[in-house]
Design a protein around this motif. Structure first.
Motif, PDB file in Angstrom:
ATOM      1  N   GLY A 137       0.825  -1.193   0.000  1.00 15.17           N
ATOM      2  CA  GLY A 137       0.000   0.000   0.000  1.00 15.17           C
ATOM      3  C   GLY A 137       0.863   1.247   0.000  1.00 15.17           C
ATOM      4  N   GLY A 138       0.254   2.373   0.382  1.00 12.98           N
ATOM      5  CA  GLY A 138       0.987   3.622   0.510  1.00 12.98           C
ATOM      6  C   GLY A 138       0.941   4.534  -0.685  1.00 12.98           C
ATOM      7  N   ALA A 139       0.433   4.048  -1.827  1.00 15.33           N
ATOM      8  CA  ALA A 139       0.388   4.921  -3.012  1.00 15.33           C
ATOM      9  C   ALA A 139      -0.614   6.044  -2.798  1.00 15.33           C
ATOM     10  CB  ALA A 139       0.007   4.113  -4.247  1.00 15.33           C
ATOM     11  N   PRO A 140      -0.262   7.284  -3.153  1.00 13.34           N
ATOM     12  CA  PRO A 140      -1.180   8.407  -2.964  1.00 13.34           C
ATOM     13  C   PRO A 140      -2.306   8.448  -3.983  1.00 13.34           C
ATOM     14  CG  PRO A 140       0.822   9.153  -4.025  1.00 13.34           C
ATOM     15  CD  PRO A 140       1.036   7.699  -3.700  1.00 13.34           C
ATOM     16  N   CYS A 141      -2.256   7.583  -4.978  1.00 13.22           N
ATOM     17  CA  CYS A 141      -3.260   7.552  -6.047  1.00 13.22           C
ATOM     18  C   CYS A 141      -3.202   6.176  -6.699  1.00 13.22           C
ATOM     19  CB  CYS A 141      -2.982   8.644  -7.076  1.00 13.22           C
ATOM     20  SG  CYS A 141      -1.352   8.505  -7.848  1.00 13.22           S
ATOM     21  N   PRO A 142      -4.194   5.821  -7.503  1.00 11.99           N
ATOM     22  CA  PRO A 142      -4.121   4.548  -8.227  1.00 11.99           C
ATOM     23  C   PRO A 142      -2.897   4.497  -9.146  1.00 11.99           C
ATOM     24  CG  PRO A 142      -6.346   5.453  -8.299  1.00 11.99           C
ATOM     25  CD  PRO A 142      -5.475   6.523  -7.740  1.00 11.99           C
ATOM     26  N   ILE A 143      -2.423   3.302  -9.408  1.00 10.27           N
ATOM     27  CA  ILE A 143      -1.308   3.079 -10.327  1.00 10.27           C
ATOM     28  C   ILE A 143      -1.823   2.236 -11.481  1.00 10.27           C
ATOM     29  CG2 ILE A 143       0.985   2.085 -10.632  1.00 10.27           C
ATOM     30  CD1 ILE A 143       1.372   2.541  -7.588  1.00 10.27           C
ATOM     31  N   LYS A 144      -1.750   2.798 -12.671  1.00  6.72           N
ATOM     32  CA  LYS A 144      -2.218   2.116 -13.879  1.00  6.72           C
ATOM     33  C   LYS A 144      -1.012   1.715 -14.714  1.00  6.72           C
ATOM     34  CE  LYS A 144      -5.358   0.818 -16.895  1.00  6.72           C
ATOM     35  NZ  LYS A 144      -6.022   1.730 -17.840  1.00  6.72           N
ATOM     36  N   ALA A 318      13.916  11.652  -5.868  1.00  6.81           N
ATOM     37  CA  ALA A 318      13.694  10.254  -5.480  1.00  6.81           C
ATOM     38  C   ALA A 318      14.862   9.383  -5.920  1.00  6.81           C
ATOM     39  CB  ALA A 318      12.389   9.757  -6.090  1.00  6.81           C
ATOM     40  N   ALA A 319      15.385   9.631  -7.124  1.00  8.67           N
ATOM     41  CA  ALA A 319      16.515   8.855  -7.626  1.00  8.67           C
ATOM     42  C   ALA A 319      17.748   9.038  -6.746  1.00  8.67           C
ATOM     43  CB  ALA A 319      16.818   9.262  -9.065  1.00  8.67           C
ATOM     44  N   LYS A 320      17.944  10.257  -6.268  1.00  6.80           N
ATOM     45  CA  LYS A 320      19.082  10.506  -5.373  1.00  6.80           C
ATOM     46  C   LYS A 320      18.962   9.661  -4.118  1.00  6.80           C
ATOM     47  CE  LYS A 320      21.585  14.231  -3.033  1.00  6.80           C
ATOM     48  NZ  LYS A 320      21.646  15.697  -2.784  1.00  6.80           N
ATOM     49  N   ASP A 321      17.761   9.567  -3.565  1.00  5.73           N
ATOM     50  CA  ASP A 321      17.551   8.757  -2.368  1.00  5.73           C
ATOM     51  C   ASP A 321      17.669   7.262  -2.654  1.00  5.73           C
ATOM     52  OD1 ASP A 321      17.206  11.038  -0.903  1.00  5.73           O
ATOM     53  OD2 ASP A 321      15.013  10.934  -0.864  1.00  5.73           O
ATOM     54  N   ALA A 322      17.519   6.896  -3.935  1.00  5.10           N
ATOM     55  CA  ALA A 322      17.675   5.489  -4.324  1.00  5.10           C
ATOM     56  C   ALA A 322      19.121   5.171  -4.706  1.00  5.10           C
ATOM     57  CB  ALA A 322      16.747   5.168  -5.487  1.00  5.10           C
ATOM     58  N   GLY A 323      20.017   6.113  -4.486  1.00 11.04           N
ATOM     59  CA  GLY A 323      21.423   5.868  -4.754  1.00 11.04           C
ATOM     60  C   GLY A 323      21.888   6.298  -6.126  1.00 11.04           C
ATOM     61  N   LEU A 324      21.112   7.158  -6.799  1.00 11.73           N
ATOM     62  CA  LEU A 324      21.482   7.660  -8.123  1.00 11.73           C
ATOM     63  C   LEU A 324      21.643   9.175  -8.030  1.00 11.73           C
ATOM     64  CD1 LEU A 324      18.821   5.585 -10.113  1.00 11.73           C
ATOM     65  CD2 LEU A 324      21.255   5.047  -9.857  1.00 11.73           C
ATOM     66  N   PRO A 325      22.733   9.647  -7.436  1.00 13.38           N
ATOM     67  CA  PRO A 325      22.841  11.072  -7.076  1.00 13.38           C
ATOM     68  C   PRO A 325      23.061  12.018  -8.233  1.00 13.38           C
ATOM     69  CG  PRO A 325      24.882   9.923  -6.579  1.00 13.38           C
ATOM     70  CD  PRO A 325      23.898   8.874  -7.003  1.00 13.38           C
ATOM     71  N   ASN A 326      23.542  11.547  -9.372  1.00 14.46           N
ATOM     72  CA  ASN A 326      23.940  12.457 -10.449  1.00 14.46           C
ATOM     73  C   ASN A 326      23.010  12.416 -11.652  1.00 14.46           C
ATOM     74  OD1 ASN A 326      26.335  13.272  -9.040  1.00 14.46           O
ATOM     75  ND2 ASN A 326      27.231  11.297  -9.600  1.00 14.46           N
ATOM     76  N   LEU A 327      21.822  11.888 -11.461  1.00 10.07           N
ATOM     77  CA  LEU A 327      20.890  11.747 -12.568  1.00 10.07           C
ATOM     78  C   LEU A 327      20.408  13.111 -13.061  1.00 10.07           C
ATOM     79  CD1 LEU A 327      18.054   9.197 -12.847  1.00 10.07           C
ATOM     80  CD2 LEU A 327      17.467  11.619 -12.987  1.00 10.07           C
ATOM     81  N   ILE A 382       6.646   7.896  -7.162  1.00  7.85           N
ATOM     82  CA  ILE A 382       5.195   7.728  -7.069  1.00  7.85           C
ATOM     83  C   ILE A 382       4.712   8.032  -5.651  1.00  7.85           C
ATOM     84  CG2 ILE A 382       3.314   6.044  -7.185  1.00  7.85           C
ATOM     85  CD1 ILE A 382       4.976   4.640  -9.410  1.00  7.85           C
ATOM     86  N   LEU A 383       5.436   7.539  -4.666  1.00 11.09           N
ATOM     87  CA  LEU A 383       5.055   7.800  -3.270  1.00 11.09           C
ATOM     88  C   LEU A 383       4.990   9.285  -2.961  1.00 11.09           C
ATOM     89  CD1 LEU A 383       7.140   5.014  -1.494  1.00 11.09           C
ATOM     90  CD2 LEU A 383       4.658   5.329  -1.248  1.00 11.09           C
TER      91      LEU A 383
END
Length: 388
Positions: A137-144, A318-327, A382-383
């Motif tokens: 759960g946790g999604a702020p809206c439906p995911i299609k 979000a990518a930075k927090d996922a370990g992708l700091p230079n995107l 998405i979150l």
């Protein structure tokens, strides 16, 4: 968003790396050229198995000629909020038998095989992100989810479906492969793909040359004129990439044809360039020839709007927090279905799939270590979505 939900989802995604590779292997090892309806639908069936195994609702929108559109939805009962749309295509540019020649393989940190990056890996991360939200759960809206069938030939059956789903969405993430740099795509060229035919008159090129009218001669003039419309400074390119014609070497050609690839950046340049091409086709240089033009397919450009920039800024954080700091965001000369959703006004970013390169070649590869962080980045984006 409670940190616990973010942690649960990102940790679960990390635990699923081998399962993601297994699904990718299954998908890659099915021939699915754009005109191979059975193959494209078989890839769709494999993803339907994944959705069923994770308790996710899915259904098909059938098509008689091309592969069916596959839909899936993760939502709370009774929700009528606009969804986030995760998009991707199942078809490849490769002919039937390509899998037998070079099936899915792993060499070092890279995976290889037809469509491994473009874009079956993107479909895999979409499917696992959906599974994570269904589980925690946790999604702020439906995911299609939308898995289309004919992007490599300009989406003749999928375009109306994509535009309809795009209009109904609050934001679109198209999981085409991430750039070799690790970046995503924030803008793309549009493209129009055309075919023109020329009619001349056959005559013996030695005995009755003056009675002939060469369609190939007219073709040559038109190619030069069409190529002259290229304006690199504006990002407009014209390429006649295929030609055919003639009857025999000793006959003036009674027919000829060419196929045109036109690319542009500014939507306004589509109409002006197309009008110039139409004028060239309608105006003969070789007297007595006639010609006609048809559009075989097209993609619309991705132009970054203010809301798309907000979406990208959120994804980059979000990518930075996922370990992708230079995107960062990149411009791409290639076309994609993301142009259809951007053009209906929905915030859109593209190239959020795992990182790969050399698409459309036998050397196409995927960086396997990019699967987990790219899926985590998408889930976190998405979150935290703030686009209405």
């Amino acid at each position: 968003m409670p940190a616990s939900i973010e942690a649960q989802i990102t940790e679960w995604i990390a635990s699923q790396k081998q399962s993601m590779i297994d699904l990718l292997r299954d998908a890659v090892n099915i021939d699915s050229g754009s005109y191979d309806k059975a193959g494209v639908d078989a890839v769709g069936a494999r993803f339907e198995q994944h959705f069923a195994a994770h308790g996710i609702e899915s259904w098909r929108e059938p098509h008689d000629v091309f592969g069916d559109a596959v839909h899936a939805l993760v939502t709370k009962p009774g929700s009528n909020e606009k969804p986030v749309l995760l998009m991707g295509h199942r078809d490849t540019v490769f002919p039937k038998g390509e899998v037998a020649r070079r099936p899915f393989t792993i060499d070092g940190g890279r995976a290889y095989g037809p469509g491994v990056a473009d874009m079956k890996a993107g479909l895999v991360i979409n499917a696992f992100v959906a599974a994570a939200f269904h589980k925690f759960g946790g999604a702020p809206c439906p995911i299609k989810l939308l898995l289309t069938a004919d992007e490599e030939i300009a989406s003749p059956s999928s375009r109306p479906v994509i535009e309809r789903e795009g209009r109904a969405a609050r934001a679109v993430y198209n999981s085409e492969p991430g750039r070799p740099t690790g970046n995503v795509v924030t803008s793309r060229k549009g493209g129009v793909f055309m075919r023109f035919e020329i009619a001349g008159k056959a005559a013996h090129s030695g005995g009755n040359f003056a009675e002939g009218i060469s369609a190939i001669g007219e073709l040559a003039h038109k190619i030069v004129q069409i190529h002259a419309l290229t304006d690199l400074a504006k990002g407009i390119t014209l390429n006649v990439g295929l030609v055919a014609g003639g009857q025999s070497v000793n006959t003036t050609a009674p027919h000829a044809e060419g196929q045109i690839d036109m690319r542009y950046i500014d939507p306004a340049d589509r109409a002006t360039t197309l009008a110039a091409i139409e004028a060239i086709i309608a105006t003969p240089t070789v007297p007595g020839t006639t010609a006609k033009l048809q559009i075989n397919g097209e993609f619309l450009p991705v132009v970054q709007s203010e809301t798309s920039k907000i979406l990208f800024d959120g994804y980059r954080a979000a990518a930075k927090d996922a370990g992708l700091p230079n995107l960062d965001g990149e411009f791409a000369g290639g076309c994609a279905d993301s142009g259809f959703t951007a053009s209906v006004g929905t915030p859109t970013i593209c190239g959020v799939g795992p990182v790969g390169g050399k698409a459309h070649t036998a050397q196409e590869y995927l960086e396997l270590d990019s699967i987990v962080p790219r899926a985590q980045a998408l889930a976190l984006a998405i979150l935290r979505t703030g686009v209405d």
